[in-house]
Enzyme design. Sequence first.
Site, PDB file in Angstrom:
ATOM      1  N   GLY A  12      37.354  42.812  41.541  1.00  7.73           N
ATOM      2  CA  GLY A  12      37.021  41.412  41.261  1.00  7.73           C
ATOM      3  C   GLY A  12      35.986  40.785  42.175  1.00  7.73           C
ATOM      4  O   GLY A  12      35.892  39.559  42.265  1.00  7.73           O
ATOM      5  N   THR A  16      30.637  44.174  38.322  1.00  6.94           N
ATOM      6  CA  THR A  16      30.113  44.185  36.949  1.00  6.94           C
ATOM      7  C   THR A  16      28.886  43.282  36.829  1.00  6.94           C
ATOM      8  O   THR A  16      27.893  43.649  36.190  1.00  6.94           O
ATOM      9  CB  THR A  16      31.209  43.741  35.954  1.00  6.94           C
ATOM     10  OG1 THR A  16      32.302  44.654  36.072  1.00  6.94           O
ATOM     11  CG2 THR A  16      30.712  43.751  34.530  1.00  6.94           C
ATOM     12  N   LYS A  33      30.413  52.888  33.164  1.00  8.64           N
ATOM     13  CA  LYS A  33      31.665  52.683  33.909  1.00  8.64           C
ATOM     14  C   LYS A  33      32.487  53.946  33.682  1.00  8.64           C
ATOM     15  O   LYS A  33      33.113  54.119  32.624  1.00  8.64           O
ATOM     16  CB  LYS A  33      32.393  51.453  33.349  1.00  8.64           C
ATOM     17  CG  LYS A  33      33.743  51.174  33.985  1.00  8.64           C
ATOM     18  CD  LYS A  33      33.679  50.113  35.041  1.00  8.64           C
ATOM     19  CE  LYS A  33      35.054  49.761  35.575  1.00  8.64           C
ATOM     20  NZ  LYS A  33      34.996  48.792  36.677  1.00  8.64           N
ATOM     21  N   GLU A 101      29.323  51.938  37.659  1.00  7.81           N
ATOM     22  CA  GLU A 101      30.211  50.987  38.346  1.00  7.81           C
ATOM     23  C   GLU A 101      31.558  51.637  38.602  1.00  7.81           C
ATOM     24  O   GLU A 101      32.212  52.124  37.675  1.00  7.81           O
ATOM     25  CB  GLU A 101      30.403  49.722  37.492  1.00  7.81           C
ATOM     26  CG  GLU A 101      31.370  48.747  38.174  1.00  7.81           C
ATOM     27  CD  GLU A 101      31.779  47.552  37.330  1.00  7.81           C
ATOM     28  OE1 GLU A 101      31.122  47.264  36.312  1.00  7.81           O
ATOM     29  OE2 GLU A 101      32.788  46.925  37.717  1.00  7.81           O
ATOM     30  N   GLY A 102      31.988  51.613  39.845  1.00  9.26           N
ATOM     31  CA  GLY A 102      33.286  52.173  40.201  1.00  9.26           C
ATOM     32  C   GLY A 102      34.419  51.263  39.744  1.00  9.26           C
ATOM     33  O   GLY A 102      34.214  50.163  39.242  1.00  9.26           O
ATOM     34  N   GLY A 104      37.526  49.250  41.304  1.00 12.07           N
ATOM     35  CA  GLY A 104      38.040  48.788  42.595  1.00 12.07           C
ATOM     36  C   GLY A 104      37.108  49.152  43.737  1.00 12.07           C
ATOM     37  O   GLY A 104      35.891  49.101  43.600  1.00 12.07           O
ATOM     38  N   PRO A 185      24.071  33.957  44.533  1.00 15.95           N
ATOM     39  CA  PRO A 185      24.959  32.791  44.387  1.00 15.95           C
ATOM     40  C   PRO A 185      25.755  32.856  43.096  1.00 15.95           C
ATOM     41  O   PRO A 185      25.488  33.691  42.225  1.00 15.95           O
ATOM     42  CB  PRO A 185      23.974  31.610  44.342  1.00 15.95           C
ATOM     43  CG  PRO A 185      22.717  32.184  43.786  1.00 15.95           C
ATOM     44  CD  PRO A 185      22.673  33.634  44.228  1.00 15.95           C
ATOM     45  N   ARG A 186      26.718  31.986  42.974  1.00 16.24           N
ATOM     46  CA  ARG A 186      27.473  31.877  41.722  1.00 16.24           C
ATOM     47  C   ARG A 186      26.510  31.422  40.628  1.00 16.24           C
ATOM     48  O   ARG A 186      25.748  30.479  40.814  1.00 16.24           O
ATOM     49  CB  ARG A 186      28.607  30.863  41.937  1.00 16.24           C
ATOM     50  CG  ARG A 186      29.460  30.737  40.770  1.00 16.24           C
ATOM     51  CD  ARG A 186      30.888  30.268  41.014  1.00 16.24           C
ATOM     52  NE  ARG A 186      31.594  30.416  39.744  1.00 16.24           N
ATOM     53  CZ  ARG A 186      32.175  31.543  39.381  1.00 16.24           C
ATOM     54  NH1 ARG A 186      32.226  32.559  40.192  1.00 16.24           N
ATOM     55  NH2 ARG A 186      32.760  31.634  38.193  1.00 16.24           N
TER      56      ARG A 186
HETATM   57  N1  LIG Z   1      27.578  35.637  40.859  1.00 14.26           N
HETATM   58  C1  LIG Z   1      28.504  35.296  39.948  1.00 14.26           C
HETATM   59  N2  LIG Z   1      28.345  34.170  39.222  1.00 14.26           N
HETATM   60  C2  LIG Z   1      29.283  33.805  38.309  1.00 14.26           C
HETATM   61  N3  LIG Z   1      30.411  34.479  38.052  1.00 14.26           N
HETATM   62  C3  LIG Z   1      30.625  35.595  38.754  1.00 14.26           C
HETATM   63  C4  LIG Z   1      29.682  36.072  39.714  1.00 14.26           C
HETATM   64  N4  LIG Z   1      30.155  37.215  40.256  1.00 14.26           N
HETATM   65  C5  LIG Z   1      31.333  37.447  39.644  1.00 14.26           C
HETATM   66  N5  LIG Z   1      31.613  36.494  38.738  1.00 14.26           N
HETATM   67  C6  LIG Z   1      32.838  36.392  37.899  1.00 14.26           C
HETATM   68  O1  LIG Z   1      33.945  36.752  38.724  1.00 14.26           O
HETATM   69  C7  LIG Z   1      34.841  37.601  38.026  1.00 14.26           C
HETATM   70  C8  LIG Z   1      34.933  38.962  38.746  1.00 14.26           C
HETATM   71  O2  LIG Z   1      33.636  39.576  38.731  1.00 14.26           O
HETATM   72  P1  LIG Z   1      33.418  41.059  38.211  1.00 14.26           P
HETATM   73  O3  LIG Z   1      34.132  41.274  36.913  1.00 14.26           O
HETATM   74  O4  LIG Z   1      31.951  41.310  38.201  1.00 14.26           O
HETATM   75  O5  LIG Z   1      34.162  41.865  39.371  1.00 14.26           O
HETATM   76  P2  LIG Z   1      34.350  43.435  39.497  1.00 14.26           P
HETATM   77  O6  LIG Z   1      34.195  43.766  40.923  1.00 14.26           O
HETATM   78  O7  LIG Z   1      33.471  44.101  38.521  1.00 14.26           O
HETATM   79  O8  LIG Z   1      35.873  43.642  39.054  1.00 14.26           O
HETATM   80  P3  LIG Z   1      36.589  45.031  38.606  1.00 14.26           P
HETATM   81  O9  LIG Z   1      37.100  45.650  39.865  1.00 14.26           O
HETATM   82  O10 LIG Z   1      37.686  44.544  37.709  1.00 14.26           O
HETATM   83  O11 LIG Z   1      35.593  45.874  37.883  1.00 14.26           O
HETATM   84  C9  LIG Z   1      34.293  37.718  36.607  1.00 14.26           C
HETATM   85  O12 LIG Z   1      34.901  36.733  35.804  1.00 14.26           O
HETATM   86  C10 LIG Z   1      32.826  37.412  36.773  1.00 14.26           C
HETATM   87  O13 LIG Z   1      32.250  36.930  35.608  1.00 14.26           O
HETATM   88 MG   LIG Z   2      33.960  45.394  36.958  1.00 11.17          MG
END
Ligand SMILES: Nc1ncnc2c1ncn2[C@@H]1O[C@H](COP(=O)(O)OP(=O)(O)OP(=O)(O)O)[C@@H](O)[C@H]1O
Ligand SMILES: [Mg+2]
Length: 209
Positions: A12, A16, A33, A101-102, A104, A185-186
């Site tokens: 999280g 992704t 993935k 993409e890994g 976790g 940034p977000r």
């Molecule tokens: N820079 C960003 N701006 C807006 N939303 C983001 C951003 N980075 C992550 N998010 C949101 O945060 C959440 C977690 O991000 P993401 O799914 O990319 O994590 P992850 O590391 O791929 O998780 P996983 O281990 O499940 O694959 C998602 O809802 C994603 O859309």
């Molecule tokens: Mg992911």
Amino acid sequence: MTHLFVTGTDTGVGKTVVAALLAQNWPQAHYWKPIQCGIEPMSDREAVARMTGLPPERLLAEAYRLRMPQSPHVAAAAEGITITRARLLPPPAADGPIVAEGAGGVLVPLNAGETMLDLMAGLAWPVVVVARTQLGTINHTLLTLQALRWRGLRVAALVLNGEAVATTTATLRARAGGARVFELPRLERLEPAALRAAFSAHLGRWPLG
Ligand SMILES: Nc1ncnc2c1ncn2[C@@H]1O[C@H](COP(=O)(O)OP(=O)(O)OP(=O)(O)O)[C@@H](O)[C@H]1O
Ligand SMILES: [Mg+2]
């Protein structure tokens, strides 16, 4: 041709989103993935399709698509299967770079004896580490970098995802051992035009130049 493997300090953290930015903006790149755990409400491949607008041929099929949103070894056991490295070879059809993409973080178990790091070491692709910016991330990030280097992997970039903290960025830049450090940034909208704009604003032309 160089491929990239996107990992993170945790689940999280934004792997992704970062993989989507790279796959969308690196010409001919494919997203992959290898192990998906949890497919509701959508898989990461489906999330990348939505965010990037990439055509299906640039979104490679998972080697394992498991229903349970758990660690791969647990999600596989729940379906009565064992994850094997032999099934985790990159899809041969890709005629461009792959952004993998890994699941976790690096020491997530794949089966009784192997971890995500074993898969990464086998591929030996340069690694992108995604980390949060909250308190605690310096430790998580440096542990991750140390584990990757211990297995001889090159860390191409570190992406600090979220509201930037200047002291955290400076500390990690000083200790990242040559990896490029980016702040992401977000993003208000995770859709194709916004991702293209975010790529040029925050990642520049990397990994192109
Ligand atoms: N820079 C960003 N701006 C807006 N939303 C983001 C951003 N980075 C992550 N998010 C949101 O945060 C959440 C977690 O991000 P993401 O799914 O990319 O994590 P992850 O590391 O791929 O998780 P996983 O281990 O499940 O694959 C998602 O809802 C994603 O859309
Ligand atoms: Mg992911």
